[in-house]
Design an enzyme around this catalytic site. Structure first.
Site, PDB file in Angstrom:
ATOM      1  N   ASP A   1       1.038  -1.075   0.132  1.00  0.00           N
ATOM      2  CA  ASP A   1      -0.065  -0.117   0.179  1.00  0.00           C
ATOM      3  C   ASP A   1       1.008   1.122  -0.109  1.00  0.00           C
ATOM      4  O   ASP A   1       1.836   1.249   1.018  1.00  0.00           O
ATOM      5  CB  ASP A   1      -0.827   0.185   1.351  1.00  0.00           C
ATOM      6  CG  ASP A   1      -1.894   1.213   1.314  1.00  0.00           C
ATOM      7  OD1 ASP A   1      -2.723   1.336   0.359  1.00  0.00           O
ATOM      8  OD2 ASP A   1      -1.703   1.981   2.384  1.00  0.00           O
TER       9      ASP A   1
ATOM     10  N   THR B   1       0.632   4.530   0.838  1.00  0.00           N
ATOM     11  CA  THR B   1       0.637   5.376   1.762  1.00  0.00           C
ATOM     12  C   THR B   1       0.912   4.493   3.000  1.00  0.00           C
ATOM     13  O   THR B   1       0.233   3.709   3.610  1.00  0.00           O
ATOM     14  CB  THR B   1      -0.979   5.978   2.026  1.00  0.00           C
ATOM     15  OG1 THR B   1      -1.224   6.598   0.746  1.00  0.00           O
ATOM     16  CG2 THR B   1      -0.914   7.183   2.870  1.00  0.00           C
TER      17      THR B   1
ATOM     18  N   ASP C   1      -1.385  -0.097   6.645  1.00  0.00           N
ATOM     19  CA  ASP C   1      -1.345   0.523   7.855  1.00  0.00           C
ATOM     20  C   ASP C   1      -2.914   0.950   8.238  1.00  0.00           C
ATOM     21  O   ASP C   1      -2.911   1.538   9.266  1.00  0.00           O
ATOM     22  CB  ASP C   1      -0.381   1.785   8.073  1.00  0.00           C
ATOM     23  CG  ASP C   1      -0.645   2.713   6.874  1.00  0.00           C
ATOM     24  OD1 ASP C   1      -1.581   2.473   5.914  1.00  0.00           O
ATOM     25  OD2 ASP C   1      -0.225   3.851   7.080  1.00  0.00           O
TER      26      ASP C   1
END
Length: 802
Positions: free
Chosen positions: A296, A298, A562
């Protein structure tokens, strides 16, 4: 309890003292008594203990040295697991996210164990529910209950609704009163499972267990045959017993399970020193098998947090900064975007009081609020809120530079909050309220336009994302190791492509908009995932589909993340890796948590897994070669009715120098060899021919010596020399590639044996008499021939890692 007071102000300090606490015994590892029992009371210890007692009763104490393996196994097993226990317990405490509660009218952060029955617990996006309760406040609160029900769609919660532990908030804000805590909570087992220390299912452990099971069944009849043969053909009862024990003990791979457990446990401890929490031991094995890593963007490639860069007006005469500040300060639990805006605009402007609000969610990709006379305002992704035009084109140009771009818009009424809106273009797929997929086409387009109808783009907002300084080197490592990286992000594909291209990710310029991907054709989706590396505008539901589609094509998939939107994909991936600063929900479902958020830790994570897998295979080759030569020897001796060619003390000496000591070093050695499937058959293809040839050489050497005028001890010494040389050569083959420390290891084992033959005390202790030069030279010659044949056999089998 005054319910109204509790809802408004939470519990008082006095009420907290007398309330039931959220006490759940931490099960991050077994208790000390359980560890001792598991290592002492084993089948192997029972069998070895009985044989040890027989030798002590009927033989000489020097032949009972093999019994020390019980002490070694128990001590090493207990010490290693206690070390792992301490490491996991410390890391589990670090990994526990504090809980926001309201007490005495003030918001406080408390540890999960300090939550009590009746507490007023506050919720924001990403917060995990550790106890059950009843909602009393809701500001667009949405709760994901997928870990409990399997349903991916978030559930809107209103005051009076029940919420259960094990779920987590994905959007909005709210509060609930704890009604069941501790062991009474609905999903306390689920909540604790993330940090549980256990030896769960794995291919490696299952393979070792199968070896042990089958060998145990073989030991019983072969051992009985050997005992009968030795008793029948030996005049000395004590010699018969010790000879039978020597064969039976050698058949048991007593150290294989121990070495496997040690390798797993040491892997956990090593990664723990790098602030990497391994929540399940078999995850160590999963690390080695990963061939696709889904990242991911970000929080993984980019550092946590963003900086507000530019606010570019598109229309004059609008209170752009006031509206932007008002929207950013609405959320009680601001995401990274809201925090970046809040850093520039420290407080909400006066007179901007929100009525109706729509909180941000990763599925919608926008948030909004109605400020009465000042109108309704929305902030979100341009390709979601805009239907083409100059503003859309300008946003695309800015996104191409790698910036994150949002549009601030004004509208008469807020779009429907329950809709997951896709870009409004003919042929695109639109999502119905609740997240159900519908066919692309006119009906979907019209539905989507109705949701965003009347939005006027007022300004473009750009945010700068910080690329992790270690990202480039880490990605280069994965490329060298043959691990394919897939960048999966909810951001604009152009922006994701710009960052990925800057990091030299292959084919990053060919980014795909995930809304163009087929939803109902897994085969086609898998082909596109194999042929492309960068994907933007990926919804949480699609991330999960990506993992499933890649697994269907035979890949072992690891997923990093996250945010709350990553939870479902992390849960379904072969290996879920969460960032320590991520939401509690992601850390709850991931097998590995990078507590210090260092992306550069991932190579060590993968390397540790490969080290364990490759080294346990080496160790298994050693132990099972010993097992098979003992089985063959015992069968031949039992059928032929001759003396067993060596005593238990001889077996202890050779096993220590060719298996025990080397196995400990090899099991913990550094290596980055890629894992290969077929662990069990590959080990068998090596151990069976190597064991058979070793047994044949030993028996031939003993027979050749026994045919002459030499004594029994001299004959046994010839057999021991052959046994050592052949098994030492097996060690050399397994230790390859031979770097300096491996050469030193195998050379020191040979030197130790040679020194033992020359020192009188050692010779006497181990009952060795290399006095018959003809026998000893014959033993050496037979060993050389056997070594050549073993080399040819394993080369033909093609089983060795080189």
């Amino acid at each position: 309890m005054d319910r109204l007071s509790t809802v408004a102000n939470g519990l008082t300090s006095a009420q907290v003292v007398g309330a039931k606490p959220n006490h759940v015994p931490r099960r991050s590892s077994r208790s000390l008594s359980a560890i001792v029992r598991a290592n002492v009371f084993t089948l192997f210890n029972l069998v070895i203990g009985v044989l040890w007692a027989l030798v002590l009763i009927f033989g000489e104490w020097q032949d009972s040295l093999f019994g020390l393996v019980i002490v070694a196994n128990v001590l090493i097993g207990i010490v290693q697991e206690l070390r792992a226990k301490r490491t996991l317990d410390k890391l589990a405490v670090i990994n526990e996210a504090p809980v926001r509660v309201r007490r005495d009218g003030e918001e406080r952060l408390v540890q999960p164990r300090q939550v009590v029955l009746g507490d007023l617990i506050l919720l924001g996006p990403g917060d995990r529910l550790l106890v059950d309760g009843e909602v009393v406040e809701s500001d667009g609160l949405e709760v994901d209950e997928s870990l409990l029900t399997g349903e991916a769609d978030p559930v809107h919660k209103q005051p009076g609704d029940e919420v259960l532990s094990g779920s987590f908030a994905v959007a909005g804000a709210g509060a609930f009163v704890a009604t069941r805590v501790g062991t009474d909570a609905y999903a306390v087992k689920l909540a604790e499972e993330a940090s549980k220390f256990h030896l769960a299912h794995s291919e490696l452990r299952e393979g070792v267990a199968n070896f042990i099971k089958y060998i145990t069944w073989l030991v019983i009849p072969i051992g009985a045959l050997l005992i009968y043969s030795q008793l029948k053909h030996s005049a000395d009862f004590g010699t018969a017993i010790t000879g039978a024990v020597a064969g039976i003990v050698t058949m048991i791979p007593e150290g294989l399970v121990l070495m496997t457990s040690i390798a797993f446990a040491v892997g956990v401890v090593r990664l723990g020193r790098r602030k990497c929490l391994v929540q399940e031991l078999p995850a160590i094995e999963g690390l080695a098998r990963v061939d696709v890593l889904c990242l991911d963007k970000t929080g993984t490639l980019t550092a946590g947090g963003m900086d507000l860069d530019q606010v570019l007006p598109l229309r004059d005469g609008h209170p752009i900064e006031e509206a932007l500040a008002a929207l950013a300060h609405l959320d009680q639990s601001p995401n990274a975007t809201a925090q970046a805006i809040q850093a520039r605009y420290q407080s909400a402007p006066d007179g901007w009081t929100a009525g109706e609000t729509v909180p941000f969610s990763s599925a919608r990709k926008w948030s909004g609020a109605h400020f009465g006379a000042r109108g309704a305002w929305v902030l979100g992704a341009p390709d979601v809120l805009l239907d083409g035009g100059d503003a859309y084109d300008r946003a695309a140009e800015l996104a191409a530079t790698g910036a994150r771009v949002l549009v601030l818009g004004r509208t008469r009424t807020l779009p429907a909050p329950q809709a997951d809106v896709a870009r409004i273009e003919p042929g695109r797929t639109t999502v119905k309220p609740g997240g159900a997929d519908v066919e692309a086409g006119r009906a979907g387009v019209e539905a989507g336009r109705a949701e965003t109808e009347g939005i006027e783009a007022v300004a473009l907002v750009t945010l700068k994302q910080r690329v992790r300084p270690d990202a480039h080197e880490t990605l280069r490592y994965f490329a060298k190791q043959g691990v394919t990286v897939k960048v999966i992000s909810g951001d604009n594909p152009t922006a994701v492509s710009a960052i990925a291209t800057g990091l030299d990710i292959p084919d990053a310029h060919r980014a795909i908009d995930a809304r163009d991907l087929p939803y109902d054709d897994e085969a086609k989706l898998g082909e596109l995932l194999d042929s492309h590396t960068v994907f933007g505008r990926v919804s949480p539901r699609q991330k999960r589909q990506f993992v499933t589609a890649l697994q269907a094509r035979g890949h072992t998939v690891a997923m990093t993340g996250d945010g709350v939107n990553d939870v479902l994909a992390l849960k379904d991936a072969d290996l879920g890796i969460a960032m320590g600063a991520g939401s509690p929900a992601t850390k709850a479902v991931a097998q590995v948590v990078l507590l210090d958020d260092k992306f550069a830790t991932l190579p060590h994570v993968v390397g540790e897994g490969r080290r364990v897998l490759a080294n346990i295979e080496r160790v298994a080759n050693l132990f099972l070669t010993k097992t098979f030569y003992a089985i063959v020897l015992s069968l031949l001796v039992g059928v032929a009715g001759v003396m067993f060619p060596f005593a238990p003390r001889h077996s202890t000496l050779t096993n220590a120098l060719t298996i025990g000591v080397p196995a400990l070093f090899l099991a913990l050695a550094p290596t980055f060899e890629p894992s290969k499937p077929g662990f069990v058959p590959r080990v068998l293809r090596f151990a069976v021919p190597a064991g058979v040839l070793c047994a044949a050489a030993v028996l031939l050497s003993f027979w050749a010596a026994h045919s002459g005028t030499s004594t029994l001890v001299e004959d046994q010494t010839s057999a021991v020399i052959t046994l050592f040389l052949t098994t030492w050569w097996v060690l050399v083959l397994i230790a390859r590639p031979l770097n300096w420390w491996r050469i030193a290891l195998v050379a020191s084992m040979a030197a130790a044996f040679a020194i033992g033959l020359t020192i009188p005390f050692v010779r006497h202790f181990f009952a060795l008499e290399p006095g018959d030069l003809s026998n000893d030279l014959t033993a050496i010659g037979i060993s050389l021939v056997a070594a050549v044949m073993i080399s040819i056999a394993v080369k033909v089998a093609g089983t060795l890692r080189t």
